[in-house]
Design an enzyme around this catalytic site. Sequence first.
Site, PDB file in Angstrom:
ATOM      1  N   TYR A 102       9.212  -9.468 -37.816  1.00  0.00           N
ATOM      2  CA  TYR A 102       8.836 -10.290 -36.481  1.00  0.00           C
ATOM      3  C   TYR A 102       9.893 -11.338 -36.220  1.00  0.00           C
ATOM      4  O   TYR A 102      10.529 -11.538 -35.101  1.00  0.00           O
ATOM      5  CB  TYR A 102       7.163 -11.030 -36.752  1.00  0.00           C
ATOM      6  CG  TYR A 102       6.756 -11.747 -35.395  1.00  0.00           C
ATOM      7  CD1 TYR A 102       6.295 -10.963 -34.487  1.00  0.00           C
ATOM      8  CD2 TYR A 102       6.716 -12.934 -35.355  1.00  0.00           C
ATOM      9  CE1 TYR A 102       5.571 -11.482 -33.173  1.00  0.00           C
ATOM     10  CE2 TYR A 102       6.256 -13.549 -34.229  1.00  0.00           C
ATOM     11  CZ  TYR A 102       5.461 -12.915 -33.134  1.00  0.00           C
ATOM     12  OH  TYR A 102       4.995 -13.254 -32.262  1.00  0.00           O
TER      13      TYR A 102
ATOM     14  N   SER B 171       9.353 -16.029 -29.362  1.00  0.00           N
ATOM     15  CA  SER B 171       8.310 -16.899 -30.082  1.00  0.00           C
ATOM     16  C   SER B 171       9.078 -18.148 -30.708  1.00  0.00           C
ATOM     17  O   SER B 171      10.431 -17.892 -30.865  1.00  0.00           O
ATOM     18  CB  SER B 171       7.864 -16.031 -31.110  1.00  0.00           C
ATOM     19  OG  SER B 171       6.776 -16.623 -32.043  1.00  0.00           O
TER      20      SER B 171
END
Length: 267
Positions: free
Chosen positions: A150, A137
């Site tokens: 995350y 990401s």
Amino acid sequence: MDTDLKDKTVLITGGGSGIGAAAAHYLAEQGAKVAIVGRRQKQLEAVAESCGAFYTMADMADSQQAADAIARIINHFGHLDRLVANAGGHGFSRVDETDDTAWQQSLNGNLNSAFVTARAALPQLLQQRGSIVVISSLAGLFAGPDVAGYTVTKHALIGLTKSMARDYGEYGVRVNAICPGWVCTPMADEEMMQLASRRGWGADIAAGYREVTKNLPLARPAQPEEIAAVISFLLSAQASYITGTTLVVDGGAHIVDLPTLSFSSRF
């Protein structure tokens, strides 16, 4: 696009929605034999029915479940040639707000699922001189607010990518990572809903996407199919000399110099 993926067996984790589902459709259209894995049966069934994929349920962060799922895929198709380590989506809080359970969920959901799946798949991938694409990401390169788990695990996925590329390249296995920015997926839709609510925009998801992408050079979020096309390229022989790389697919977000935003002619 002729990607040489015809009749190649591709395993996609987290294949029931978002980027994983889009990749399943895209790769099936390329002639690949697609296997999707996840924990939500109805979503997996829907994707499998719509694109002809084989599906099996498993928690791919669990070693035994991962091994069993891959065995079922090999039993169905006869071999495994490619892996898309896409499962993820946990860790949305600050460090001081993250308890042990939430931290473990972020590790399992984002990092361990990729590690365990790759480890279980490697014997076949080595035999087939296969390829792995790891979905990290933009959070694997930068840090957003209130997403400690995350951010940490998406950073770690890039390290995992480099390590595997270094260790298995001599055996013909290529490993690359993709760092998407904002993509129109169910997970991102939920975030846009929260943003819209905080800003007083009601349930206007589109307004949320416009807000978070207004400073991007391309000024829009990606569609899942655009990420799927990049996955297909990296899995294919067209990328035969690319390994260990981190490909950023973010509409140009990573090139924006934040202190100069006030000088933008767009506003």
